[in-house]
Scaffold this motif. Structure first.
Motif, PDB file in Angstrom:
ATOM      1  N   ASN A 288      14.080 -21.914  -8.632  1.00 40.36           N
ATOM      2  CA  ASN A 288      15.057 -21.716  -7.564  1.00 40.36           C
ATOM      3  C   ASN A 288      15.214 -20.264  -7.134  1.00 40.36           C
ATOM      4  O   ASN A 288      15.905 -19.993  -6.154  1.00 40.36           O
ATOM      5  N   ARG A 289      14.604 -19.346  -7.853  1.00 39.79           N
ATOM      6  CA  ARG A 289      14.644 -17.948  -7.446  1.00 39.79           C
ATOM      7  C   ARG A 289      13.303 -17.539  -6.844  1.00 39.79           C
ATOM      8  O   ARG A 289      12.268 -18.064  -7.216  1.00 39.79           O
ATOM      9  N   GLN A 290      13.348 -16.578  -5.928  1.00 37.27           N
ATOM     10  CA  GLN A 290      12.122 -16.047  -5.367  1.00 37.27           C
ATOM     11  C   GLN A 290      11.327 -15.333  -6.460  1.00 37.27           C
ATOM     12  O   GLN A 290      11.890 -14.596  -7.283  1.00 37.27           O
ATOM     13  N   SER A 291      10.009 -15.553  -6.479  1.00 41.49           N
ATOM     14  CA  SER A 291       9.115 -14.907  -7.442  1.00 41.49           C
ATOM     15  C   SER A 291       8.293 -13.859  -6.705  1.00 41.49           C
ATOM     16  O   SER A 291       7.661 -14.162  -5.689  1.00 41.49           O
ATOM     17  N   VAL A 292       8.298 -12.645  -7.228  1.00 44.64           N
ATOM     18  CA  VAL A 292       7.713 -11.518  -6.510  1.00 44.64           C
ATOM     19  C   VAL A 292       6.725 -10.777  -7.403  1.00 44.64           C
ATOM     20  O   VAL A 292       7.036 -10.438  -8.549  1.00 44.64           O
ATOM     21  N   LEU A 293       5.537 -10.526  -6.864  1.00 46.68           N
ATOM     22  CA  LEU A 293       4.511  -9.759  -7.563  1.00 46.68           C
ATOM     23  C   LEU A 293       4.680  -8.284  -7.246  1.00 46.68           C
ATOM     24  O   LEU A 293       4.590  -7.866  -6.092  1.00 46.68           O
ATOM     25  N   LEU A 294       4.937  -7.483  -8.273  1.00 45.35           N
ATOM     26  CA  LEU A 294       4.985  -6.039  -8.117  1.00 45.35           C
ATOM     27  C   LEU A 294       3.590  -5.492  -8.423  1.00 45.35           C
ATOM     28  O   LEU A 294       3.140  -5.537  -9.563  1.00 45.35           O
ATOM     29  N   TYR A 295       2.910  -5.040  -7.397  1.00 43.62           N
ATOM     30  CA  TYR A 295       1.558  -4.534  -7.547  1.00 43.62           C
ATOM     31  C   TYR A 295       1.508  -3.142  -6.936  1.00 43.62           C
ATOM     32  O   TYR A 295       2.441  -2.714  -6.243  1.00 43.62           O
ATOM     33  N   GLY A 296       0.453  -2.405  -7.187  1.00 44.11           N
ATOM     34  CA  GLY A 296       0.371  -1.062  -6.643  1.00 44.11           C
ATOM     35  C   GLY A 296      -0.992  -0.754  -6.078  1.00 44.11           C
ATOM     36  O   GLY A 296      -1.984  -0.818  -6.801  1.00 44.11           O
ATOM     37  N   ASN A 297      -1.044  -0.449  -4.813  1.00 46.13           N
ATOM     38  CA  ASN A 297      -2.323  -0.060  -4.240  1.00 46.13           C
ATOM     39  C   ASN A 297      -2.895   1.162  -4.938  1.00 46.13           C
ATOM     40  O   ASN A 297      -4.097   1.363  -4.981  1.00 46.13           O
ATOM     41  N   ASN A 298      -2.034   1.985  -5.480  1.00 51.43           N
ATOM     42  CA  ASN A 298      -2.492   3.198  -6.151  1.00 51.43           C
ATOM     43  C   ASN A 298      -2.615   3.020  -7.656  1.00 51.43           C
ATOM     44  O   ASN A 298      -2.905   3.971  -8.365  1.00 51.43           O
ATOM     45  N   GLY A 299      -2.359   1.820  -8.161  1.00 52.69           N
ATOM     46  CA  GLY A 299      -2.470   1.603  -9.596  1.00 52.69           C
ATOM     47  C   GLY A 299      -1.384   2.340 -10.353  1.00 52.69           C
ATOM     48  O   GLY A 299      -0.424   2.844  -9.797  1.00 52.69           O
ATOM     49  N   THR A 300      -1.514   2.419 -11.663  1.00 52.86           N
ATOM     50  CA  THR A 300      -0.524   3.109 -12.486  1.00 52.86           C
ATOM     51  C   THR A 300      -1.116   4.244 -13.302  1.00 52.86           C
ATOM     52  O   THR A 300      -0.379   4.999 -13.921  1.00 52.86           O
ATOM     53  N   LYS A 301      -2.426   4.356 -13.340  1.00 55.94           N
ATOM     54  CA  LYS A 301      -3.052   5.398 -14.162  1.00 55.94           C
ATOM     55  C   LYS A 301      -3.493   6.593 -13.327  1.00 55.94           C
ATOM     56  O   LYS A 301      -3.500   7.716 -13.811  1.00 55.94           O
ATOM     57  N   TRP A 302      -3.879   6.324 -12.073  1.00 54.65           N
ATOM     58  CA  TRP A 302      -4.271   7.399 -11.162  1.00 54.65           C
ATOM     59  C   TRP A 302      -3.461   7.201  -9.885  1.00 54.65           C
ATOM     60  O   TRP A 302      -3.936   6.662  -8.891  1.00 54.65           O
ATOM     61  N   ARG A 303      -2.226   7.672  -9.919  1.00 55.68           N
ATOM     62  CA  ARG A 303      -1.276   7.330  -8.876  1.00 55.68           C
ATOM     63  C   ARG A 303      -1.611   7.935  -7.520  1.00 55.68           C
ATOM     64  O   ARG A 303      -1.095   7.496  -6.505  1.00 55.68           O
ATOM     65  N   TYR A 304      -2.426   8.949  -7.504  1.00 57.47           N
ATOM     66  CA  TYR A 304      -2.716   9.595  -6.234  1.00 57.47           C
ATOM     67  C   TYR A 304      -3.907   8.977  -5.505  1.00 57.47           C
ATOM     68  O   TYR A 304      -4.166   9.320  -4.354  1.00 57.47           O
ATOM     69  N   VAL A 305      -4.662   8.109  -6.178  1.00 60.68           N
ATOM     70  CA  VAL A 305      -5.887   7.576  -5.589  1.00 60.68           C
ATOM     71  C   VAL A 305      -5.746   6.068  -5.392  1.00 60.68           C
ATOM     72  O   VAL A 305      -5.169   5.367  -6.219  1.00 60.68           O
ATOM     73  N   LYS A 306      -6.292   5.573  -4.313  1.00 61.45           N
ATOM     74  CA  LYS A 306      -6.193   4.160  -3.977  1.00 61.45           C
ATOM     75  C   LYS A 306      -6.827   3.278  -5.040  1.00 61.45           C
ATOM     76  O   LYS A 306      -7.702   3.710  -5.787  1.00 61.45           O
ATOM     77  N   ALA A 307      -6.403   2.043  -5.082  1.00 60.14           N
ATOM     78  CA  ALA A 307      -7.070   1.037  -5.907  1.00 60.14           C
ATOM     79  C   ALA A 307      -8.236   0.459  -5.113  1.00 60.14           C
ATOM     80  O   ALA A 307      -8.282   0.570  -3.889  1.00 60.14           O
ATOM     81  N   PRO A 308      -9.203  -0.163  -5.796  1.00 61.14           N
ATOM     82  CA  PRO A 308     -10.335  -0.754  -5.075  1.00 61.14           C
ATOM     83  C   PRO A 308      -9.860  -1.731  -4.000  1.00 61.14           C
ATOM     84  O   PRO A 308      -9.109  -2.661  -4.279  1.00 61.14           O
ATOM     85  N   SER A 309     -10.337  -1.516  -2.778  1.00 58.59           N
ATOM     86  CA  SER A 309      -9.797  -2.242  -1.624  1.00 58.59           C
ATOM     87  C   SER A 309     -10.069  -3.736  -1.684  1.00 58.59           C
ATOM     88  O   SER A 309      -9.174  -4.555  -1.434  1.00 58.59           O
ATOM     89  N   VAL A 310     -11.303  -4.129  -2.006  1.00 53.86           N
ATOM     90  CA  VAL A 310     -11.647  -5.555  -2.007  1.00 53.86           C
ATOM     91  C   VAL A 310     -10.833  -6.294  -3.058  1.00 53.86           C
ATOM     92  O   VAL A 310     -10.270  -7.370  -2.794  1.00 53.86           O
ATOM     93  N   GLU A 311     -10.744  -5.725  -4.244  1.00 52.76           N
ATOM     94  CA  GLU A 311     -10.000  -6.401  -5.308  1.00 52.76           C
ATOM     95  C   GLU A 311      -8.500  -6.424  -5.029  1.00 52.76           C
ATOM     96  O   GLU A 311      -7.801  -7.347  -5.450  1.00 52.76           O
TER      97      GLU A 311
END
Length: 712
Positions: A288-311
Motif C-alpha cells: 500500500n505504500r509507494q516503492s522507490v528505487l534510490l539509484y545514482g547516475n554517478n554511483g557511490t564510489k566515484w561521485r564525480y564521474v557518470k555511471a555506465p550509460s547503457v547499464e
C-alpha cells in the motif's frame, strides 16, 4: 478521500550539495531541468552537518559560503509554481570537533567516555542523544515553520552503529533491564542480544519522534529515512533499524540500490536484476505504500564521474518493470546539468516520461507471484553477510531469483513478518532458500499449505533451527521433506558429484539419460529418507573423488544412502528437498546441472499452471504485474539485457520475435494498450489448451516494451 502526493507515483531527483553549491543558486534553472525530465519531486540539503538556511538553533552550522541568498525559499516557490514537490535532506549523524566540544554530553560515547567517531571526523550521536532528538526535533520545527516544504528525508538514520555508553543510554538500559551494557565482547555475540533488542526499540522511538515532528505540520507532509535493503545483514545488526519495523514510520518506502556494487564489498558491478529485486521486496512487505528505487547516475564510489550509460538505463527499466518509482541521487552540483561530468544528464527522462504517461495503468501494480520466495528475517540475521563469500543466506535467494528470472516464471517474496495462510493464497510453489531459522507457527502454516496441494522446494538447513537460533533435533519440516538429518555435513567444494538414482521430472531436459552423475559443490548435509520414503531418492551424495593423479581418480563405490535431491508427496502437495546448496550454486557457480534441477523442481511441484508462458532468450526479462485491488488489470513488461559478455554492458542487441501468453478469465472482454513499443507489438486473444489467453508478440525488442492488459 483523495491520495496525498506521496501516495502517488514518485519521480524524484536528489542533488546532494557540497558547501559551495549554495553560491549563485539558480532555482529557475533547477526547475527547468526537473520539467524537462518529467521529475515531480526534488530533494535538497537543508542541514544537520552543514545548514543551507539561516538556522539559529544551538549547534547549528551555517554554510560558510552562504551570504544573503535564501535557497530554500527560492526553490520551494519556483517548484510549487510548477507543480513540483520539495523534500529536504536532513542529516543528524554527527558534528565536527568544534561543535562537539560545546556539548559533548549530547553525543555517543565509548566505554571510557571518549567520543564515538565515524566517517573520519564526525562525532556521532546515539538514538537517545539530545543532539539527534531534542535538537533534531527543534531543527525540524523551525525549518518547517519558515519554509513551505513538502517533506523531510532523514539521511543516514542508522547512525547508531554498535553499543553506546553515554550516560543516558547507561541509565535507560539499567532502568529497563536492571543490567549494565556489556563491554569487551563482540557486538554480534549472545551477551549483547538483550542490548541489541533494546537498542532496536530506541531506534524505533527515534523514528517515531521524527515522524511526529514532521506530521505536526500537516498530514500532507512526508517523512522517510534511509534504510538499506533486504541483503544488508550487517546494517540491521549494527544499527538496530530494519525495514520490517521502520516501514511503519515512513510515508513511502525507499531502497538504495547502486549498480556499482556498493551493496557487496569486493564486487565491481552488481547483478543487473538487483534493482528489480530490491523493489519486489519493498512491494512484498507493504503493497500500500509507494516503492522507490534510490539509484545514482554517478554511483557511490566515484561521485564525480557518470555511471555506465547503457547499464543505467537497464537498471531503471528493470525497476520500472516491477512497478517502482525512482529517486535519482546525483551527488554533486545544483542539478545534473551543472556537475563536473554531465554525460548522464537527462538519462532518466525516457523512463520518467514512461511512468508519467502510463500512471493510470501502473498505479497499484505489483509483481504477480506464482512462485513465492519465503524471506526469513531470522535466517538473514543469523546467516547473512554483506560479503558474498561469507554469506549463507542472501546468495541462496539470489540463485533462486536468477533461475526464475531466466525461466520467465512470475515470482514474488513472501516475508515471514505477518506470515499467514492468506500470505500463500495464489502461490503455486513456495521456495525455502536455506530458511534455516523458522518458528513452529511458520512451520505449521507451510505444512498445512503443502498438505492442501501447494508445491514446496526447500534447500540445505531449512527449518533446522527455531527463530531463536536453537537447533532442533531434526528438520522441523522433515516429514514434509521426507528426510531426517544425521547431524553430519560434508564439504563438497571440490571434486564432488551426485549419483543419479532414478528417472524423474527434476532431471528433464538436461541429458540425464547420457550421464550417471551430476555436479555437486558447496556443502552437503547427510540425510536419510524417513521410513517408507526410500524410493524418493532422485540423486545421492558421492564421496569426494580426487582428480589427481588420474590413475587414482576413482572410488570403488559411488552409491550411498544419503540423498542430495529428494522428492516427496505430502498430503496433496509435491515436494523437492535439496540436501546440498543447489539454489545458491545457481548464483555462485552457474553450472546447468544446478540451474536445470532447480527449475525442474519448481515446475514439477507447482499446484497449477503458471500465469505466464514466454518464448524468449534468458537475457530478456519478462515481468507480469497485476493490480493489488483489481487483479483483472495487468501489465506485462519486457527488459532486454542482451549485450556483450563483459560488464558493464556497452550496447544492447535487439531481440526479435518474442512471444508471451498470459492466462485470462473466461468470458471477459480483452482490452489492451501498448504502453511502450508501439508498432513492434501485437496483441490478440487466443485459446490454448482450452483456456483463454492473451498472446503478446514483440517483433523487435530494443531495450524495453510494456503492454497493459485489462480483462473486462
Amino acid at each position: 478521500m483523495g491520495k496525498y502526493w506521496y501516495q502517488k507515483q514518485l519521480r524524484m531527483l536528489q542533488t546532494v550539495f557540497r558547501e559551495p553549491d549554495i553560491m549563485h543558486y539558480d532555482a529557475v534553472s533547477v526547475v527547468d531541468y526537473l520539467k524537462k525530465t518529467s521529475t515531480n519531486c526534488i530533494i535538497v540539503n537543508a542541514g544537520g552537518i552543514v545548514d543551507f538556511f539561516e538556522n539559529d538553533t544551538e549547534l547549528g552550522q551555517k554554510n560558510p559560503f552562504m551570504t544573503t541568498e535564501d535557497m530554500l525559499r527560492d526553490l520551494t516557490g519556483e517548484c510549487h509554481d510548477n507543480g513540483i514537490r520539495v523534500m529536504v535532506r536532513v542529516d543528524f549523524r554527527g558534528v565536527d570537533k568544534a561543535r562537539y566540544e560545546q556539548k559533548p554530553d549530547w553525543f555517543a560515547q565509548e566505554p571510557d567516555g571518549s567520543a564515538k567517531m565515524g566517517w573520519n571526523k564526525i562525532h556521532r550521536p546515539c538514538y537517545n542523544a539530545y543532539y539527534s532528538n531534542e535538537h533534531a526535533v527543534e531543527f525540524i520545527h523551525r525549518m518547517m515553520e519558515r519554509y513551505d516544504i513538502d517533506g523531510v528525508w532523514e539521511n543516514c538514520v542508522g547512525f547508531g552503529d554498535g553499543p553506546c555508553y553515554c550516560q543516558k543510554c547507561r541509565t535507560m538500559f539499567r532502568e529497563e533491564t536492571g543490567k549494565e551494557i556489556p563491554e569487551g565482547v563482540s557486538y554480534a555475540s549472545e551477551e549483547f542480544a538483550e542490548y541489541r533488542a533494546w537498542k532496536a526499540r530506541c531506534a524505533d522511538a527515534h523514528l517515531q519522534r521524527m515522524r511526529d515532528a514532521v506530521k505536526s505540520h500537516g498530514e500532507d507532509k512526508a517523512y522517510c529515512a534511509e534504510i538499506f535493503g533486504m541483503f544488508h545483514a550487517s546494517n540491521a545488526l549494527q544499527t538496530g533499524i530494519d525495514l520490517y519495523n521502520a516501514k511503519e514510520y515512513f510515508d513511502f518506502l525507499v531502497s538504495p540500490a547502486f549498480q556499482d556494487g556498493s551493496a557487496n564489498p569486493g564486487r565491481k558491478w552488481d547483478t543487473l536484476t538487483y534493482a528489480a529485486s530490491a523493489m519486489r521486496f519493498l512491494k512484498a512487505i507493504d503493497k500500500n505504500r509507494q516503492s522507490v528505487l534510490l539509484y545514482g547516475n554517478n554511483g557511490t564510489k566515484w561521485r564525480y564521474v557518470k555511471a555506465p550509460s547503457v547499464e543505467t538505463k537497464i537498471w531503471m527499466w528493470e525497476a520500472a518493470s516491477v512497478g517502482a518509482g525512482f529517486w535519482n541521487c546525483m551527488f554533486n552540483g545544483q542539478h545534473p546539468g551543472q556537475t563536473l561530468d554531465r554525460r548522464n544528464q537527462g538519462i532518466e527522462t525516457e523512463v520518467y516520461q514512461y511512468l508519467k504517461d502510463n500512471e493510470v495503468f501502473l498505479d497499484g501494480q505489483c509483481p504477480k507471484a506464482d512462485v513465492g520466495i519465503f524471506y526469513s528475517k531470522f535466517s538473514r540475521d543469523a546467516l547473512g553477510n554483506d560479503v558474498e563469500e561469507k554469506d549463507q543466506y542472501g546468495v541462496f535467494i539470489k540463485g533462486v531469483e536468477r533461475a526464475l528470472v531466466e525461466s520467465h516464471i512470475p515470482y514474488g517474496f513472501i516475508p515471514d513478518q505477518d506470515f499467514t495462510r492468506e500470505s500463500l493464497r495464489g502461490i503455486q510453489t513456495l521456495v525455502l532458500p536455506n530458511a534455516a531459522y523458522m518458528s513452529d507457527e511458520q512451520i505449521e502454516i507451510i505444512r498445512a499449505y503443502v498438505r492442501d496441494g501447494g508445491g514446496l522446494v526447500a534447500s540445505f538447513e531449512s527449518s533446522l533451527y527455531d527463530e531463536k537460533g536453537r537447533r532442533r533435533t531434526d528438520f522441523g519440516l522433515g516429514d514434509v521433506f521426507g528426510v531426517s538429518f544425521t547431524g553430519m555435513r560434508k564439504d563438497t567444494s571440490f571434486d564432488c558429484y551426485q549419483l543419479i538414482r532414478k528417472n524423474h521430472p527434476v532431471l528433464e531436459d538436461m541429458g540425464a539419460e547420457e550421464t550417471t552423475v551430476l555436479m555437486n559443490e558447496g556443502c552437503t548435509l547427510l540425510c536419510k529418507p524417513i521410513k517408507g520414503k526410500e524410493d524418493g531418492m532422485v540423486c545421492s551424495y558421492v564421496p569426494m573423488i580426487y582428480n589427481q593423479p588420474p590413475e587414482y581418480a576413482w572410488i570403488p563405490e559411488m552409491r550411498t544412502e544419503f540423498p542430495t535431491i529428494m522428492e516427496n508427496t505430502y498430503g496433496k502437495g509435491k515436494v523437492i528437498y535439496f540436501a546440498n546448496q543447489t539454489d545458491k550454486l545457481v548464483f555462485t557457480n552457474g553450472h546447468e546441472d544446478f540451474w536445470h534441477t532447480f527449475i525442474n523442481a519448481v515446475t514439477w511441484t507447482k499446484k497449477e499452471e503458471f500465469s505466464l508462458w514466454v518464448k524468449a532468450p534468458t537475457s530478456v526479462h519478462v515481468v507480469l504485474m497485476e493490480n493489488k485491488d483489481h487483479p483483472e488489470q495487468k501489465v506485462i513488461s519486457f527488459v532486454n539485457t542482451t549485450g556483450g559478455w563483459s560488464r558493464p554492458l556497452r550496447s544492447i542487441c535487439p531481440v526479435y520475435d518474442i512471444e508471451a501468453l498470459v492466462t485470462l478469465k473466461e468470458g471477459g472482454k480483452l482490452e489492451t494498450t501498448i504502453m511502450k513499443g508501439e508498432g513492434a507489438i501485437a496483441v490478440e486473444e487466443v485459446k490454448q489448451n482450452g483456456k483463454a489467453m492473451a498472446r503478446i508478440m514483440v517483433r523487435e525488442l530494443k531495450d524495453f516494451a510494456a503492454v497493459s492488459i485489462r480483462e473486462g
